[in-house]
Design an enzyme around this catalytic site. Structure first.
Site, PDB file in Angstrom:
ATOM      1  N   GLY A  84     -77.531 -24.208  43.624  1.00  0.00           N
ATOM      2  CA  GLY A  84     -77.477 -22.800  43.970  1.00  0.00           C
ATOM      3  C   GLY A  84     -76.268 -22.159  43.306  1.00  0.00           C
ATOM      4  N   ASP A 163     -77.093 -20.359  51.589  1.00  0.00           N
ATOM      5  CA  ASP A 163     -77.749 -19.491  52.573  1.00  0.00           C
ATOM      6  C   ASP A 163     -77.615 -20.125  53.961  1.00  0.00           C
ATOM      7  OD1 ASP A 163     -79.486 -17.960  54.130  1.00  0.00           O
ATOM      8  OD2 ASP A 163     -80.965 -17.757  52.535  1.00  0.00           O
ATOM      9  N   THR A 238     -66.272 -18.668  42.550  1.00  0.00           N
ATOM     10  CA  THR A 238     -67.567 -17.990  42.652  1.00  0.00           C
ATOM     11  C   THR A 238     -67.421 -16.536  43.096  1.00  0.00           C
ATOM     12  OG1 THR A 238     -67.959 -18.535  44.983  1.00  0.00           O
ATOM     13  CG2 THR A 238     -68.580 -20.187  43.353  1.00  0.00           C
TER      14      THR A 238
END
Length: 278
Positions: A84, A163, A238
């Site tokens: 991800g 998530d 990130t």
């Protein structure tokens, strides 16, 4: 009317050549249990490395090493996987920190994957000889990890700000779970490390509990964390981590290493001996 080339040029910053994120925006997360259509290698030996790392592999060369340990040919393989990977911030940071290590980002969202591809192309063009060791693939890592990696191939796996799937009925969609850790233990070498971080406390506790309860993982010591250069990147590399920092948010990390199975634990010693799923 604006030409196609003009529209394409708008997607890239004129001074840096890097793609602009606003043209690649997508939903924050995708449903990993839904059906998506993209090519998936039948086995890890069918991954086309030349497509991802042209500087290291001739055109059309696949990962065709058949596992023969008597072969004198040492084949370079992917060692880091960012699950991800989002917009690729961690990959870009790791690329120069480990210039000889092949690494790949795995992302389910098509627009985000396209952005990372364009970003890597632009970085390679602007920095000759650099960023040749990173790539990205659109895939569902919750389904196809064994199709990309052999047993014990990886030395690091990253799960940064996944998530949270807040509703209890959706916890099965979480990328860290007891049964998925079996898959990750299979592709991680003994001593390999899983890095996780989130700004959701409940998810942080969930991921830590899953890792703590798995017989093939044990927590990294505080001393090891302090000396690992990767750890500081977890919260800063990130886009999501930077947003949390700007907002003064708190993060929760769990870093665990793959250990050898104990011969005294019934059933445990076979967890790392499973066959690759097609």
């Amino acid at each position: 009317m604006m030409s196609y080339d003009s529209k394409a040029n708008l997607k890239h910053n004129k001074s840096t050549g890097l793609p602009r994120k606003r043209f690649y925006r997508a939903r924050a997360h995708s449903n990993p249990l839904s059906d998506s259509h993209f090519p998936v290698p039948i086995t890890p030996y069918n991954v086309d490395y030349s497509e991802h790392y042209p500087e290291f592999f001739p055109s059309g060369q696949i990962n065709n090493y058949n596992g023969d340990t008597t072969s004198s040919l040492e084949v370079k393989k992917i060692q880091f996987a960012d699950i991800g990977c989002g917009f690729g911030g961690l990959l870009v940071s790791l690329a120069t920190l480990f210039p000889e290590t092949l690494m790949i980002g795995m992302e389910l969202r098509d627009k985000v994957t396209e952005y990372v591809k364009e970003r890597i192309v632009a970085l390679r063009a602007a920095n000759p000889g650099k960023y040749q060791n990173i790539s990205v693939v659109r895939t569902n890592s919750m389904k196809y990890i064994p199709n990309f990696f052999e047993k014990g191939q990886l030395s690091k796996m990253f799960f940064l700000f996944p998530d949270p799937h807040f509703k209890e009925k959706n916890h099965r969609r979480r990328v860290i779970s007891p049964h998925l850790l079996d898959e990750y233990a299979y592709v991680l070498q003994v001593g390999g490390i899983i890095y996780t971080i989130t700004d959701v406390e409940e998810l942080g506790e969930w991921m830590k509990a899953c890792l703590e309860g798995h017989p093939l993982f044990e927590a990294i010591t505080e001393e090891e964390l302090q000396t690992d250069p990767v750890v500081k990147l977890l919260s800063s590399a990130t886009e999501e981590g930077q947003k949390v920092a700007r907002n003064g948010g708190q993060t929760f990390q769990a870093v665990y290493k793959r250990i050898a199975p104990s011969e005294t634990e019934n059933g445990v010693k076979n967890l790392g001996e499973r066959s690759v799923l097609n």
